[in-house]
Design a protein around this motif. Structure first.
Motif, PDB file in Angstrom:
ATOM      1  N   MET A   1     -46.679 -29.870  34.755  1.00 43.19           N
ATOM      2  CA  MET A   1     -45.654 -30.866  34.801  1.00 43.19           C
ATOM      3  C   MET A   1     -46.188 -32.100  34.072  1.00 43.19           C
ATOM      4  O   MET A   1     -47.297 -32.539  34.324  1.00 43.19           O
ATOM      5  CB  MET A   1     -45.296 -31.190  36.247  1.00 43.19           C
ATOM      6  CG  MET A   1     -44.160 -32.153  36.351  1.00 43.19           C
ATOM      7  SD  MET A   1     -43.714 -32.520  38.038  1.00 43.19           S
ATOM      8  CE  MET A   1     -42.950 -31.031  38.570  1.00 43.19           C
ATOM      9  N   ALA A   2     -45.389 -32.578  33.207  1.00 41.81           N
ATOM     10  CA  ALA A   2     -45.825 -33.741  32.432  1.00 41.81           C
ATOM     11  C   ALA A   2     -45.637 -35.010  33.256  1.00 41.81           C
ATOM     12  O   ALA A   2     -44.762 -35.081  34.107  1.00 41.81           O
ATOM     13  CB  ALA A   2     -45.034 -33.833  31.142  1.00 41.81           C
ATOM     14  N   GLN A   3     -46.469 -35.986  32.972  1.00 40.57           N
ATOM     15  CA  GLN A   3     -46.350 -37.270  33.659  1.00 40.57           C
ATOM     16  C   GLN A   3     -46.065 -38.347  32.624  1.00 40.57           C
ATOM     17  O   GLN A   3     -46.605 -38.346  31.536  1.00 40.57           O
ATOM     18  CB  GLN A   3     -47.617 -37.600  34.423  1.00 40.57           C
ATOM     19  CG  GLN A   3     -47.819 -36.688  35.615  1.00 40.57           C
ATOM     20  CD  GLN A   3     -48.940 -37.195  36.503  1.00 40.57           C
ATOM     21  OE1 GLN A   3     -49.641 -38.133  36.176  1.00 40.57           O
ATOM     22  NE2 GLN A   3     -49.097 -36.540  37.632  1.00 40.57           N
ATOM     23  N   ALA A   4     -45.213 -39.237  33.034  1.00 41.67           N
ATOM     24  CA  ALA A   4     -44.908 -40.359  32.153  1.00 41.67           C
ATOM     25  C   ALA A   4     -46.066 -41.364  32.212  1.00 41.67           C
ATOM     26  O   ALA A   4     -46.946 -41.269  33.065  1.00 41.67           O
ATOM     27  CB  ALA A   4     -43.606 -41.028  32.564  1.00 41.67           C
ATOM     28  N   ASN A   6     -46.069 -44.290  33.278  1.00 38.71           N
ATOM     29  CA  ASN A   6     -46.079 -45.102  34.492  1.00 38.71           C
ATOM     30  C   ASN A   6     -46.415 -44.278  35.745  1.00 38.71           C
ATOM     31  O   ASN A   6     -46.307 -44.770  36.858  1.00 38.71           O
ATOM     32  CB  ASN A   6     -44.748 -45.827  34.668  1.00 38.71           C
ATOM     33  CG  ASN A   6     -43.580 -44.886  34.796  1.00 38.71           C
ATOM     34  OD1 ASN A   6     -43.760 -43.669  34.764  1.00 38.71           O
ATOM     35  ND2 ASN A   6     -42.391 -45.434  34.951  1.00 38.71           N
ATOM     36  N   GLY A   7     -46.810 -42.988  35.616  1.00 40.52           N
ATOM     37  CA  GLY A   7     -47.236 -42.157  36.742  1.00 40.52           C
ATOM     38  C   GLY A   7     -46.133 -41.287  37.331  1.00 40.52           C
ATOM     39  O   GLY A   7     -46.392 -40.502  38.221  1.00 40.52           O
ATOM     40  N   GLU A   8     -44.911 -41.424  36.904  1.00 34.50           N
ATOM     41  CA  GLU A   8     -43.821 -40.589  37.409  1.00 34.50           C
ATOM     42  C   GLU A   8     -43.831 -39.237  36.703  1.00 34.50           C
ATOM     43  O   GLU A   8     -44.223 -39.140  35.554  1.00 34.50           O
ATOM     44  CB  GLU A   8     -42.471 -41.267  37.176  1.00 34.50           C
ATOM     45  CG  GLU A   8     -42.275 -42.505  37.986  1.00 34.50           C
ATOM     46  CD  GLU A   8     -40.913 -43.118  37.747  1.00 34.50           C
ATOM     47  OE1 GLU A   8     -40.076 -42.457  37.093  1.00 34.50           O
ATOM     48  OE2 GLU A   8     -40.690 -44.230  38.199  1.00 34.50           O
ATOM     49  N   ARG A   9     -43.366 -38.211  37.432  1.00 34.79           N
ATOM     50  CA  ARG A   9     -43.286 -36.865  36.831  1.00 34.79           C
ATOM     51  C   ARG A   9     -42.013 -36.745  36.014  1.00 34.79           C
ATOM     52  O   ARG A   9     -40.955 -37.180  36.437  1.00 34.79           O
ATOM     53  CB  ARG A   9     -43.299 -35.797  37.922  1.00 34.79           C
ATOM     54  CG  ARG A   9     -44.603 -35.757  38.652  1.00 34.79           C
ATOM     55  CD  ARG A   9     -44.610 -34.658  39.652  1.00 34.79           C
ATOM     56  NE  ARG A   9     -45.900 -34.615  40.318  1.00 34.79           N
ATOM     57  CZ  ARG A   9     -46.164 -33.926  41.382  1.00 34.79           C
ATOM     58  NH1 ARG A   9     -45.217 -33.198  41.921  1.00 34.79           N
ATOM     59  NH2 ARG A   9     -47.353 -33.945  41.906  1.00 34.79           N
ATOM     60  N   VAL A  10     -42.120 -36.065  34.893  1.00 36.60           N
ATOM     61  CA  VAL A  10     -40.977 -35.877  34.005  1.00 36.60           C
ATOM     62  C   VAL A  10     -40.551 -34.416  34.063  1.00 36.60           C
ATOM     63  O   VAL A  10     -41.383 -33.509  33.987  1.00 36.60           O
ATOM     64  CB  VAL A  10     -41.359 -36.263  32.550  1.00 36.60           C
ATOM     65  CG1 VAL A  10     -40.204 -35.990  31.610  1.00 36.60           C
ATOM     66  CG2 VAL A  10     -41.779 -37.705  32.476  1.00 36.60           C
ATOM     67  N   ILE A  11     -39.267 -34.205  34.215  1.00 38.85           N
ATOM     68  CA  ILE A  11     -38.733 -32.842  34.230  1.00 38.85           C
ATOM     69  C   ILE A  11     -38.487 -32.428  32.785  1.00 38.85           C
ATOM     70  O   ILE A  11     -37.733 -33.069  32.059  1.00 38.85           O
ATOM     71  CB  ILE A  11     -37.436 -32.774  35.048  1.00 38.85           C
ATOM     72  CG1 ILE A  11     -37.721 -33.149  36.494  1.00 38.85           C
ATOM     73  CG2 ILE A  11     -36.812 -31.394  34.956  1.00 38.85           C
ATOM     74  CD1 ILE A  11     -36.496 -33.217  37.363  1.00 38.85           C
ATOM     75  N   VAL A  16     -36.764 -26.666  33.898  1.00 40.26           N
ATOM     76  CA  VAL A  16     -35.375 -26.364  34.236  1.00 40.26           C
ATOM     77  C   VAL A  16     -35.085 -24.885  33.977  1.00 40.26           C
ATOM     78  O   VAL A  16     -34.451 -24.214  34.794  1.00 40.26           O
ATOM     79  CB  VAL A  16     -34.401 -27.268  33.438  1.00 40.26           C
ATOM     80  CG1 VAL A  16     -32.964 -26.823  33.632  1.00 40.26           C
ATOM     81  CG2 VAL A  16     -34.571 -28.723  33.849  1.00 40.26           C
ATOM     82  N   LEU A  17     -35.582 -24.352  32.880  1.00 35.92           N
ATOM     83  CA  LEU A  17     -35.392 -22.936  32.556  1.00 35.92           C
ATOM     84  C   LEU A  17     -36.004 -22.045  33.634  1.00 35.92           C
ATOM     85  O   LEU A  17     -35.358 -21.129  34.151  1.00 35.92           O
ATOM     86  CB  LEU A  17     -36.001 -22.608  31.191  1.00 35.92           C
ATOM     87  CG  LEU A  17     -35.981 -21.124  30.801  1.00 35.92           C
ATOM     88  CD1 LEU A  17     -34.535 -20.660  30.632  1.00 35.92           C
ATOM     89  CD2 LEU A  17     -36.784 -20.894  29.557  1.00 35.92           C
ATOM     90  N   PHE A  18     -37.259 -22.316  34.009  1.00 37.07           N
ATOM     91  CA  PHE A  18     -37.910 -21.507  35.035  1.00 37.07           C
ATOM     92  C   PHE A  18     -37.214 -21.656  36.396  1.00 37.07           C
ATOM     93  O   PHE A  18     -37.114 -20.709  37.163  1.00 37.07           O
ATOM     94  CB  PHE A  18     -39.390 -21.853  35.157  1.00 37.07           C
ATOM     95  CG  PHE A  18     -40.208 -21.399  33.979  1.00 37.07           C
ATOM     96  CD1 PHE A  18     -39.953 -20.180  33.361  1.00 37.07           C
ATOM     97  CD2 PHE A  18     -41.227 -22.195  33.483  1.00 37.07           C
ATOM     98  CE1 PHE A  18     -40.715 -19.757  32.281  1.00 37.07           C
ATOM     99  CE2 PHE A  18     -41.988 -21.786  32.399  1.00 37.07           C
ATOM    100  CZ  PHE A  18     -41.730 -20.566  31.802  1.00 37.07           C
ATOM    101  N   GLY A  19     -36.740 -22.839  36.697  1.00 35.08           N
ATOM    102  CA  GLY A  19     -36.010 -23.066  37.951  1.00 35.08           C
ATOM    103  C   GLY A  19     -34.719 -22.253  37.993  1.00 35.08           C
ATOM    104  O   GLY A  19     -34.384 -21.629  39.020  1.00 35.08           O
ATOM    105  N   LEU A  20     -33.971 -22.238  36.895  1.00 33.89           N
ATOM    106  CA  LEU A  20     -32.729 -21.455  36.835  1.00 33.89           C
ATOM    107  C   LEU A  20     -33.014 -19.959  36.929  1.00 33.89           C
ATOM    108  O   LEU A  20     -32.317 -19.221  37.635  1.00 33.89           O
ATOM    109  CB  LEU A  20     -31.962 -21.761  35.549  1.00 33.89           C
ATOM    110  CG  LEU A  20     -31.189 -23.079  35.528  1.00 33.89           C
ATOM    111  CD1 LEU A  20     -30.628 -23.344  34.131  1.00 33.89           C
ATOM    112  CD2 LEU A  20     -30.075 -23.045  36.546  1.00 33.89           C
TER     113      LEU A  20
END
Length: 168
Positions: A1-4, A6-11, A16-20
């Motif tokens: 998972m990539a992080q921005a 500022n420390g927040e996780r980016v989707i 999204v593909l793996f989640g679907l």
């Protein structure tokens, strides 16, 4: 998972593909399991040819009224060890009914896959017997149909159905 920065996780698109794929995979797996279970259980069909039987409903009611007017009685037993069905027929006064033609169907109450059909023969006055293949134990249904060969135009003049418990 990539992080921005500022420390927040980016989707990401990959997440999204793996989640679907995971979501629909679970849905298809559950649907497949339910389909397999549904095909293995009871079909829910209560009667074969219900439309035709419905058309003859009034005829069946008239036949039942004729049977009630006769006042005949029957005693049906099944001996799983001897593999025999026995039907004792008597008239309104208790006298044995002789010279009749009797047939029987014996099977489990929940399925017709192992039903046994037999033509009964008169072994004593009013006593009709036949060899049948029945289970050693369980809840079975015995259907009896009797016709009078002297008046074959009436067809089946007496029907009886008995639920029997064969102890193990």
């Amino acid at each position: 998972m990539a992080q921005a920065s500022n420390g927040e996780r980016v989707i990401t698109g990959r997440m999204v593909l793996f989640g679907l794929i995971a979501f629909f995979g679970v849905v298809f797996a559950v649907n497949g399991a339910m389909l397999a279970l549904a095909l293995k259980t009871n079909t829910g069909v209560v009667s074969s040819e219900p439309y035709r039987k419905g058309l003859k409903y009034n005829e069946r009611l008239a036949a039942e009224e004729r049977q009630q007017a006769l006042g005949w009685k029957s005693e049906i037993t099944v001996d799983p060890k001897a593999k025999r069905i026995v039907a004792v027929l008597s008239d309104r006064d208790g006298a044995p009914l002789t010279g009749m033609t009797a047939t029987a169907k014996v099977g489990f109450a929940v399925t017709d896959r192992e039903d046994a059909h037999a033509a009964l023969t008169e072994t004593a006055p009013g006593r009709y017997e036949a060899a049948v293949q029945v289970a050693d134990a369980g809840n079975i249904i015995a259907d009896l149909e009797v016709t009078d060969p002297k008046d074959s135009s009436q067809g089946v003049v007496y029907r009886a159905r008995r639920r029997l418990w064969l102890a193990p």
